[in-house]
Design a protein around this motif. Structure first.
Motif, PDB file in Angstrom:
ATOM      1  N   LYS A   1       0.832  -1.203   0.000  1.00  0.00           N
ATOM      2  CA  LYS A   1       0.000   0.000   0.000  1.00  0.00           C
ATOM      3  C   LYS A   1       0.869   1.257   0.000  1.00  0.00           C
ATOM      4  O   LYS A   1       0.599   2.215  -0.722  1.00  0.00           O
TER       5      LYS A   1
ATOM      6  N   ALA B   1       2.391   1.724  -3.398  1.00  0.00           N
ATOM      7  CA  ALA B   1       1.408   2.259  -4.345  1.00  0.00           C
ATOM      8  C   ALA B   1       1.160   3.734  -4.076  1.00  0.00           C
ATOM      9  O   ALA B   1       1.049   4.538  -5.017  1.00  0.00           O
TER      10      ALA B   1
ATOM     11  N   ARG C   1       1.844   6.825  -6.577  1.00  0.00           N
ATOM     12  CA  ARG C   1       0.790   7.787  -6.898  1.00  0.00           C
ATOM     13  C   ARG C   1       1.264   9.212  -6.622  1.00  0.00           C
ATOM     14  O   ARG C   1       1.089  10.115  -7.447  1.00  0.00           O
TER      15      ARG C   1
END
Length: 164
Positions: free
Chosen positions: A79, A82, A86
């Protein structure tokens, strides 16, 4: 040799008596101790097996807990990775937009500067042409010459302007 094959009943009775006496003495003094030690050893082995089983179960439980925590950590890491990707893409897009905006602004500034320089150059050329026309007219009037000589004077002045 025949005497060896015949049983000796006296020795046999003594042997049986010795054996019975030995069994009686063992029963009286050693049997309880031996049986107690064997029972104690048996209980010790059973306890050791029980403790080993409990330790194995505890280790398996700990392994399951550690596997769960490792899976949680892996999920959190994925997570966070990611999220970092982003954020990186967002920052990249912002930087690209800012760079594009700045390049457009610089291009506009360059165009404005070029236009200003062009206008200035045109104004200078117009001024030069006006001065040249005045000079040519002045020379024509001073010389009071014919039209051919006036034309020649204008041509000379224009060549001087071109040379500059």
């Amino acid at each position: 040799m025949e005497d060896l094959l015949k049983p000796d009943y006296g020795v046999m009775i003594l042997t049986v008596c010795n054996f019975l006496l030995l069994v009686y003495l063992l029963k009286k003094f050693a049997w309880k101790g031996i049986i107690g030690a064997l029972e104690k050893r048996e209980r010790q082995i059973a306890d050791d097996k029980k403790q080993a089983q409990e330790a194995r179960e505890s280790a398996e439980q700990l392994k399951r807990e550690l596997d769960e925590k490792l899976a949680q950590i892996a999920d959190e890491a994925a997570k966070k990775m990611a999220e970092a990707v982003r954020v990186g893409e967002t920052q990249r897009d912002q930087i690209l937009a800012a760079a594009k905006e700045q390049s457009e602004r610089l291009a506009e500034q360059a165009k404005a500067q070029i236009e200003a320089e062009k206008n200035q150059a045109l104004a200078e050329v117009r001024g030069e042409i006006a001065r040249t026309a005045v000079l040519a007219a002045e020379k024509v009037i001073r010389q009071q010459i014919s039209e051919a000589s006036a034309q020649e004077a204008v041509n000379r002045v224009l060549e001087e302007v071109k040379a500059k």
